[in-house]
Motif scaffolding. Structure first.
Motif, short mmCIF file in Angstrom:
data_model
loop_
_atom_site.label_atom_id
_atom_site.label_comp_id
_atom_site.label_asym_id
_atom_site.label_seq_id
_atom_site.Cartn_x
_atom_site.Cartn_y
_atom_site.Cartn_z
N SER A 8 -45.47 0.63 -40.63
CA SER A 8 -45.34 1.87 -41.42
C SER A 8 -45.47 3.25 -40.56
N TYR A 9 -44.38 3.58 -40.20
CA TYR A 9 -44.02 5.11 -39.52
C TYR A 9 -43.74 6.35 -39.69
N SER A 10 -44.11 7.48 -38.82
CA SER A 10 -42.76 8.56 -39.35
C SER A 10 -41.49 8.56 -38.84
N LEU A 59 -50.63 -4.83 -41.09
CA LEU A 59 -49.88 -3.80 -41.99
C LEU A 59 -50.06 -3.43 -39.72
N VAL A 60 -48.66 -3.06 -38.66
CA VAL A 60 -48.32 -2.22 -38.10
C VAL A 60 -48.31 -0.40 -38.43
N ALA A 61 -49.00 0.36 -37.95
CA ALA A 61 -49.01 1.31 -38.30
C ALA A 61 -48.78 2.32 -36.21
N HIS A 66 -46.55 12.73 -35.22
CA HIS A 66 -45.05 12.70 -36.75
C HIS A 66 -46.57 11.94 -37.88
N ALA A 67 -46.94 11.20 -37.34
CA ALA A 67 -47.87 10.03 -38.40
C ALA A 67 -48.77 10.38 -39.04
N LYS A 68 -49.58 11.31 -38.03
CA LYS A 68 -50.68 12.11 -38.49
C LYS A 68 -50.40 13.21 -39.67
N ASP A 69 -49.51 13.38 -39.45
CA ASP A 69 -48.83 14.86 -40.49
C ASP A 69 -48.19 14.14 -41.79
N SER A 70 -48.01 13.21 -41.95
CA SER A 70 -47.16 11.98 -42.68
C SER A 70 -47.79 11.31 -43.55
N VAL A 71 -47.50 12.10 -45.05
CA VAL A 71 -47.97 11.56 -46.43
C VAL A 71 -48.03 9.97 -46.57
N TRP A 72 -46.72 9.24 -45.90
CA TRP A 72 -46.18 8.19 -46.55
C TRP A 72 -47.17 7.02 -44.96
N VAL A 73 -47.43 7.33 -44.21
CA VAL A 73 -48.28 6.86 -43.78
C VAL A 73 -49.19 6.16 -43.62
N ALA A 74 -50.39 7.60 -44.43
CA ALA A 74 -51.55 7.55 -44.61
C ALA A 74 -51.51 7.02 -45.83
N CYS A 94 -53.61 0.16 -35.29
CA CYS A 94 -52.54 0.90 -35.24
C CYS A 94 -52.14 1.16 -33.64
N VAL A 95 -50.82 1.47 -33.28
CA VAL A 95 -50.17 1.13 -31.71
C VAL A 95 -50.30 2.97 -31.42
N ASN A 96 -50.81 3.42 -30.87
CA ASN A 96 -50.95 4.77 -30.48
C ASN A 96 -49.97 5.31 -29.32
N LEU A 97 -48.22 5.89 -30.56
CA LEU A 97 -47.25 5.90 -29.29
C LEU A 97 -47.23 7.67 -28.08
N GLU A 98 -48.52 8.55 -28.78
CA GLU A 98 -48.12 9.28 -27.48
C GLU A 98 -49.42 9.28 -26.41
N GLY A 99 -50.27 8.89 -26.60
CA GLY A 99 -51.80 9.16 -25.76
C GLY A 99 -52.61 10.13 -25.67
N ALA A 100 -52.02 10.15 -26.81
CA ALA A 100 -53.04 11.07 -27.40
C ALA A 100 -54.36 10.40 -27.87
N ASN A 101 -55.30 11.69 -28.52
CA ASN A 101 -56.82 10.91 -28.88
C ASN A 101 -56.93 9.68 -30.55
N ALA A 102 -56.96 8.79 -29.85
CA ALA A 102 -57.11 8.03 -31.01
C ALA A 102 -57.15 8.43 -31.79
N ALA A 103 -58.67 9.08 -32.20
CA ALA A 103 -59.78 9.55 -33.03
C ALA A 103 -58.75 9.86 -34.43
N GLY A 104 -57.59 10.65 -34.32
CA GLY A 104 -56.89 11.21 -34.95
C GLY A 104 -57.02 10.22 -36.50
N VAL A 105 -56.21 8.97 -35.57
CA VAL A 105 -56.13 7.80 -36.85
C VAL A 105 -56.95 7.40 -37.59
N SER A 106 -58.61 7.45 -37.29
CA SER A 106 -59.61 7.18 -38.39
C SER A 106 -59.82 8.86 -38.90
N GLU A 107 -59.40 10.16 -38.29
CA GLU A 107 -60.08 10.74 -38.97
C GLU A 107 -58.56 11.64 -39.97
#
Length: 113
Positions: A8-10, A59-61, A66-74, A94-107
């Motif tokens: 699953s990806y943007s 499932l590997v997300a 971009h994924a955070k904003d994707s309705v389809w990934v969600a 979940c594979v974090n591509l950007e080094g951003a806060n991984a909490a965004g995944v669960s949010e």
């Protein structure tokens, strides 16, 4: 299960998805589902995606801004989690591509359920 892994990806992260799919196949994981290589032309794509999610072991997300904003990934993550509740061998990874806060995944995931 028909597919070992559903990716699953943007669409903005397609190069990452292609690289990951190739890496899985090089390591002998042949049954990888990625929309651009598995959707059948001429058929409705939404039922195909739902069926593939239901028939995937894991499932590997690929997580990014971009994924955070994707309705389809969600939607894909949510459907997979709902179907995997009764099978502890199925994993959402979940594979974090950007080094951003991984909490965004669960949010993001919680807001889509």
């Amino acid at each position: 299960m028909v597919h070992d892994i559903f990716i699953s990806y943007s669409s903005h992260d397609v190069q990452w998805a292609e690289t990951l799919e190739a890496g899985f196949k090089q390591r002998g994981i042949a049954h990888v589902y990625r929309d651009q290589t598995r959707l059948e032309v001429g058929r409705q794509w939404e039922p195909q995606l739902r069926k593939a999610l239901d028939e995937s072991r894991h499932l590997v997300a690929l997580w990014s801004s971009h994924a955070k904003d994707s309705v389809w990934v969600a939607k894909e993550m949510s459907r997979f989690e709902q179907n995997a509740e009764d099978d502890p061998t199925r994993r959402l990874i979940c594979v974090n591509l950007e080094g951003a806060n991984a909490a965004g995944v669960s949010e993001r995931f919680r807001s889509s359920v």
